[in-house]
Design an enzyme around this catalytic site. Structure first.
Site, PDB file in Angstrom:
ATOM      1  CG  ASP A   1      -2.036  -1.084   1.214  1.00  0.00           C
ATOM      2  OD1 ASP A   1      -2.227  -1.582   0.143  1.00  0.00           O
ATOM      3  OD2 ASP A   1      -2.449  -1.397   2.160  1.00  0.00           O
ATOM      4  CE  LYS A   2      -0.243   8.489  -1.013  1.00  0.00           C
ATOM      5  NZ  LYS A   2      -0.602   8.821   0.394  1.00  0.00           N
TER       6      LYS A   2
END
Length: 312
Positions: free
Chosen positions: A143-144
């Site tokens: 994830d970011k």
């Protein structure tokens, strides 16, 4: 248009050993394509069974004739950007990167520049093409707002090998997380299917209907007042898996904007989750490789604060 840019056609006949298999899984096994890419071709009716379009979950029968039309490759639409990278390992086939929190892995709506893909294209020049023009080289994602290790492929052969290892669950992926609450067990396993949250489509959730099997193993490393440091090992790799599973058992990740408390008392942008260990078999040499990345400073700062508050 050159020969390499033309549409390519393939055809196979289903043998006894493959009868009952899903068509998307069958086609994926025939070449160096990801299952998600094959599923997109099925949706575009580029895959037929006995000259008829089918859905991805169609179960093949003995003697079925499966045909595939592979579209010509698109010209790369992502412009390389000179962005500093923390390269942990690199050779002619792969590159292992320690991704910082806040960096998006590949272009997506709202994130058209500044991604890991942009940086890798500038650094490597060439990446694998299996996942299309917006995700070149990307075999798996984090994830970011998760930091840590990720491996990218420089060519299609390396990509296919790594993707196969992920599918077989032989890739070692261990994460370190700081969660809310005092965990009552020193270790455990969360085996709960994950799918789209029917009430909030932007989130994932543990769901019994249409959920995919998801398994997370965890071990407690350190306990504090109201918080716990845990190591999580992925057996499967579903979207937001650790975040969803920890929230499901009542211990959401510190700083998690989707699945945690709305109020965050720590100076961290995003969830306190770090992809610490990554292990796999090198796609060319067959060597078993394992890499580790130290915790980022924002998580170190939280742990030091929790130790002070807990008198440790």
């Amino acid at each position: 248009m050159s020969v390499s840019e033309r549409e390519k056609s393939y055809e196979w006949q289903v043998e006894d050993a493959r009868a009952g298999q899903r068509v998307d899984k069958f086609v994926t096994a025939q070449g160096e394509w990801s299952r998600s890419l094959v599923q997109s071709w099925i949706a575009e009716k580029r895959v037929t069974v006995n000259a008829r379009a089918v859905k991805a979950n169609y179960r093949l029968q003995r003697g079925d004739r499966v045909a595939l039309r592979v579209p010509p490759p698109e010209h790369l639409a992502v412009t390389p950007e000179e962005i500093p990278l923390d390269i942990v390992y690199e050779d002619a086939d792969i590159v292992v990167v320690n991704k910082p929190r806040g960096m998006v892995v590949h272009p997506a709506p709202g994130h058209h520049t500044g991604t890991l893909v942009h940086a890798l294209l500038a650094h490597c020049g060439n990446l694998s093409t299996i996942n299309g023009v917006y995700r070149p080289g990307i075999v798996h994602r984090i994830d970011k707002d998760t930091s840590g290790l990720l491996v990218a492929a420089k060519n299609d052969s390396a990509h296919a090998s790594l993707a196969s290892q992920l599918s077989a669950h032989t890739v070692e992926r261990s994460y370190t997380a700081i969660v809310h609450g005092d965990m009552g067990h020193e270790r455990g396993t969360v085996d709960a299917p994950i799918g789209r949250n029917p009430n909030q489509r932007q989130e994932m959730a543990v769901v019994r209907k249409n959920g995919k099997r998801a398994v997370t193993h965890f071990v407690v490393r350190e306990k504090f007042k109201g918080y716990t440091l845990v190591d999580c090992r992925l057996e499967t790799g579903r979207t937001h898996q650790i975040r969803v599973h920890m929230a499901f058992i009542g211990h959401p990740l510190v700083g998690d904007p989707k699945y945690g408390p709305k109020k965050n008392r720590f100076s961290i942008q995003g969830q306190a989750l770090h992809a610490r260990t990554l292990g796999f078999t090198h796609p060319r040499t067959g060597e078993e490789m394992t890499f580790e990345a130290p915790l980022p400073q924002d998580m170190v700062d939280i742990l030091n604060r929790l130790r002070r508050e807990s008198g440790l």
